[in-house]
Design a protein around this motif. Structure first.
Motif, PDB file in Angstrom:
ATOM      1  N   TRP A  62       0.823  -1.209   0.000  1.00  0.00           N
ATOM      2  CA  TRP A  62       0.000   0.000   0.000  1.00  0.00           C
ATOM      3  C   TRP A  62       0.860   1.263   0.000  1.00  0.00           C
ATOM      4  O   TRP A  62       0.475   2.277  -0.583  1.00  0.00           O
ATOM      5  CB  TRP A  62      -0.967  -0.004   1.182  1.00  0.00           C
ATOM      6  CG  TRP A  62      -2.158  -0.863   0.922  1.00  0.00           C
ATOM      7  CD1 TRP A  62      -2.486  -2.031   1.518  1.00  0.00           C
ATOM      8  CD2 TRP A  62      -3.197  -0.604  -0.038  1.00  0.00           C
ATOM      9  NE1 TRP A  62      -3.651  -2.548   0.988  1.00  0.00           N
ATOM     10  CE2 TRP A  62      -4.112  -1.684   0.035  1.00  0.00           C
ATOM     11  CE3 TRP A  62      -3.437   0.417  -0.955  1.00  0.00           C
ATOM     12  CZ2 TRP A  62      -5.241  -1.755  -0.772  1.00  0.00           C
ATOM     13  CZ3 TRP A  62      -4.567   0.347  -1.758  1.00  0.00           C
ATOM     14  CH2 TRP A  62      -5.453  -0.731  -1.661  1.00  0.00           C
ATOM     15  N   ALA A  84      -8.777  -9.981  -1.986  1.00  0.00           N
ATOM     16  CA  ALA A  84      -9.074  -8.873  -1.083  1.00  0.00           C
ATOM     17  C   ALA A  84      -8.216  -7.658  -1.425  1.00  0.00           C
ATOM     18  O   ALA A  84      -8.722  -6.527  -1.514  1.00  0.00           O
ATOM     19  CB  ALA A  84      -8.854  -9.295   0.363  1.00  0.00           C
ATOM     20  N   PHE A  85      -6.916  -7.875  -1.627  1.00  0.00           N
ATOM     21  CA  PHE A  85      -6.030  -6.763  -1.988  1.00  0.00           C
ATOM     22  C   PHE A  85      -6.438  -6.171  -3.326  1.00  0.00           C
ATOM     23  O   PHE A  85      -6.491  -4.941  -3.488  1.00  0.00           O
ATOM     24  CB  PHE A  85      -4.577  -7.240  -2.036  1.00  0.00           C
ATOM     25  CG  PHE A  85      -3.592  -6.164  -2.396  1.00  0.00           C
ATOM     26  CD1 PHE A  85      -3.157  -5.258  -1.443  1.00  0.00           C
ATOM     27  CD2 PHE A  85      -3.099  -6.043  -3.694  1.00  0.00           C
ATOM     28  CE1 PHE A  85      -2.247  -4.254  -1.770  1.00  0.00           C
ATOM     29  CE2 PHE A  85      -2.201  -5.048  -4.031  1.00  0.00           C
ATOM     30  CZ  PHE A  85      -1.766  -4.150  -3.063  1.00  0.00           C
ATOM     31  N   ARG A 103      -9.385  -6.198  -4.849  1.00  0.00           N
ATOM     32  CA  ARG A 103     -10.650  -5.454  -4.751  1.00  0.00           C
ATOM     33  C   ARG A 103     -10.459  -4.117  -4.047  1.00  0.00           C
ATOM     34  O   ARG A 103     -11.036  -3.097  -4.457  1.00  0.00           O
ATOM     35  CB  ARG A 103     -11.694  -6.298  -4.022  1.00  0.00           C
ATOM     36  CG  ARG A 103     -12.279  -7.424  -4.869  1.00  0.00           C
ATOM     37  CD  ARG A 103     -13.309  -8.219  -4.088  1.00  0.00           C
ATOM     38  NE  ARG A 103     -14.056  -9.139  -4.931  1.00  0.00           N
ATOM     39  CZ  ARG A 103     -14.967  -9.987  -4.486  1.00  0.00           C
ATOM     40  NH1 ARG A 103     -15.231 -10.059  -3.180  1.00  0.00           N
ATOM     41  NH2 ARG A 103     -15.606 -10.785  -5.323  1.00  0.00           N
ATOM     42  N   ASP A 104      -9.658  -4.103  -2.991  1.00  0.00           N
ATOM     43  CA  ASP A 104      -9.391  -2.846  -2.288  1.00  0.00           C
ATOM     44  C   ASP A 104      -8.671  -1.871  -3.205  1.00  0.00           C
ATOM     45  O   ASP A 104      -8.955  -0.663  -3.205  1.00  0.00           O
ATOM     46  CB  ASP A 104      -8.546  -3.097  -1.037  1.00  0.00           C
ATOM     47  CG  ASP A 104      -9.353  -3.638   0.121  1.00  0.00           C
ATOM     48  OD1 ASP A 104     -10.597  -3.640   0.029  1.00  0.00           O
ATOM     49  OD2 ASP A 104      -8.747  -4.074   1.118  1.00  0.00           O
ATOM     50  N   ALA A 118     -11.067  -0.377  -5.630  1.00  0.00           N
ATOM     51  CA  ALA A 118     -11.998   0.534  -4.954  1.00  0.00           C
ATOM     52  C   ALA A 118     -11.340   1.861  -4.589  1.00  0.00           C
ATOM     53  O   ALA A 118     -12.017   2.894  -4.534  1.00  0.00           O
ATOM     54  CB  ALA A 118     -12.540  -0.134  -3.687  1.00  0.00           C
ATOM     55  N   LYS A 119     -10.017   1.836  -4.357  1.00  0.00           N
ATOM     56  CA  LYS A 119      -9.358   3.022  -3.789  1.00  0.00           C
ATOM     57  C   LYS A 119      -8.528   3.834  -4.779  1.00  0.00           C
ATOM     58  O   LYS A 119      -8.277   5.011  -4.527  1.00  0.00           O
ATOM     59  CB  LYS A 119      -8.466   2.592  -2.618  1.00  0.00           C
ATOM     60  CG  LYS A 119      -9.246   2.056  -1.434  1.00  0.00           C
ATOM     61  CD  LYS A 119      -8.324   1.534  -0.342  1.00  0.00           C
ATOM     62  CE  LYS A 119      -9.120   0.965   0.825  1.00  0.00           C
ATOM     63  NZ  LYS A 119      -8.239   0.393   1.882  1.00  0.00           N
TER      64      LYS A 119
END
Length: 464
Positions: free
Chosen positions: A112, A137-138, A140-141, A144-145
């Motif tokens: 990140w 999960a990573f 999708r995040d 989204a971000k």
């Protein structure tokens, strides 16, 4: 920028009716940017690209329609805030940052930090190359971000996602992973469909010094050799296209046989795959799917321009996405420099998209500092190429920098720099005794001397 489904083209904007009945028309309602462009309909994404590139929107639409420009923009990511970017002919050279969670260094927090560096320092795209455990999960995040376009390589994810050994994977398994990435919102997918049985036979007959260095290509080669079957991405390419069409995912045709050393550049194996990629490009366009084509690799300086031109010819002027190329094999620890040299030459010759290379290439997973070094080196290469290509506005920041330097206006220099923070920090870490100068020349600063002469003031040079 958040472009909704309706802005993406679910309804025709006022004044954007089809402009030419002679253009290819989709048999059903348009879904992809290519289909809207072919129907003469201008989407909000096309307008955004035109504004960013200082181009007329019709210039963008025409080239999206015939494949010379791609706008990787998954409809899912558009709804989540993607800022659309164009890649291709007549546009500024784009830069990609690779990152992702590794099995040996599974540190999501560090990845990140790399995302932040990419966003804050001018990257156009992020490729999530996570290959350890459950990566969804990573991914999708990230989608989204980040407003940056996101790419992935489904083949990397298949083993961990499906929890199967490589040799037990089936074509259905691989297509399932492709669909999952598309549903998650990935804007461009690297699909290694060009390494089919014909290319493998060429590889075996002619041989190479470094064999196959593409991670995805090596996995598929191993699978094909063990099973004796055809590459599922090639054999079932039409099904891959159906998935990509549904979400407007751009296919980045992977270069499984890119050269991993100078000796292998432009050999029979690389050329054989490039021919296959040209055929696949046409098939994708016939399905209304946008395409980018990936390229080398390692290559001597004197071969780069001709290779770019040959790739553009064989792949029908589809956007060309290159890794470097690295212009020598011995720059280990400094491969962000060897790649930037090759990147500047390839982009000035017509390549459209540069994948960054960091100082850690060939050595280890890059840390955050490596990411910054690799990104800035690649942005320098892209910018230098844009100047050579005459991209609109490419020289503007250089003119601002020159004006600021002439005036010794340091505060005006920082915004013009590609990496303002590093430039300011280096300057402030070594303060000069003479105001307005730096410690390189001090009172003997050439700019200061000439300014004083032209102003009619005293040149205050002495032996002290």
């Amino acid at each position: 920028m958040n472009i909704s489904d309706s802005e993406h083209g679910r309804r025709t904007p006022r004044g954007c009716e089809p402009k030419s009945k002679s253009e290819p028309q989709s048999p059903s309602a348009p879904v992809t940017q290519m289909e809207f462009a072919r129907a003469g309909r201008i989407t909000a994404a096309m307008r955004a690209v035109a504004e960013r590139e200082q181009r007329d929107v019709e210039f963008i639409r025409e080239r999206v329609a015939d494949g010379r420009i791609a706008i990787p923009a998954n409809v899912v990511h558009l709804a989540k805030g993607l800022a659309p970017v164009g890649v291709g002919e007549g546009l500024s050279t784009k830069v990609n940052v690779n990152l992702g969670i590794s099995g040996d260094r599974a540190d999501a927090a560090e990845e990140w930090r790399k995302v932040g560096i990419a966003q804050d320092n001018g990257a156009d795209a992020i490729m999530d190359l996570s290959n350890a455990g459950k990566t969804q999960a990573f991914r999708r995040d990230l989608i989204a971000k980040t407003p940056l376009m996101v790419g992935t390589v489904p083949m990397y994810d298949a083993i961990g996602y499906l929890e199967k050994p490589l040799v037990e994977l089936t074509g259905d398994d691989l297509l399932r992973v492709v669909r999952t990435h598309a549903e998650d919102g990935v804007d461009f997918l690297t699909i290694h469909a060009g390494i089919n049985r014909r290319v493998v036979e060429t590889f075996k007959q002619t041989g190479r010094l470094m064999n196959i260095v593409s991670r995805g290509g090596s996995l598929l080669f191993g699978w094909m050799e063990v099973t004796g079957a055809e590459n599922p991405f090639y054999e079932r390419f039409d099904e891959v296209l159906e998935i990509c069409h549904e979400f407007d995912v751009t296919i980045s045709l992977g270069d499984s046989c890119r050269p991993g050393c100078l000796y292998d550049a432009n050999d029979a194996t690389e050329t054989a795959e490039m021919i296959e990629l040209g055929k696949l490009t046409r098939r994708a366009w016939d399905a209304g799917v946008q395409v980018m084509v990936e390229g080398p690799g390692h290559m001597a300086i004197d071969e780069i321009a001709a290779t770019v031109k040959m790739q553009k010819r064989l792949c029908h002027n589809a956007p060309f996405y290159v890794l470097g190329p690295l212009v020598c094999d011995v720059g280990v620890g400094y491969d962000h420099i060897t790649a930037a040299i090759g990147g500047a030459i390839s982009a000035s010759a017509g390549a459209d998209f540069l994948c960054y290379v960091t100082p850690a290439e060939h050595l280890c997973l890059p840390d955050a500092d490596d990411v910054l070094d690799g990104l800035i080196a690649t942005r320098i290469a892209a910018h230098a190429a844009d100047i050579a290509k005459g991209v609109p506005g490419a020289r503007d920041a250089d003119a601002r920098m020159a004006q600021a330097r002439r005036k010794l206006d340091w505060e005006a220099m920082w915004p013009a720099a590609l990496d303002p923070a590093t430039a300011r920090a280096r300057f402030e870490a070594s303060p000069a005794a003479t105001e307005g100068t730096c410690t390189m020349c001090g009172k003997m600063c050439a700019v200061r001397t000439v300014n004083k002469v032209l102003e009619g003031t005293t040149i205050d040079l002495d032996a002290s």
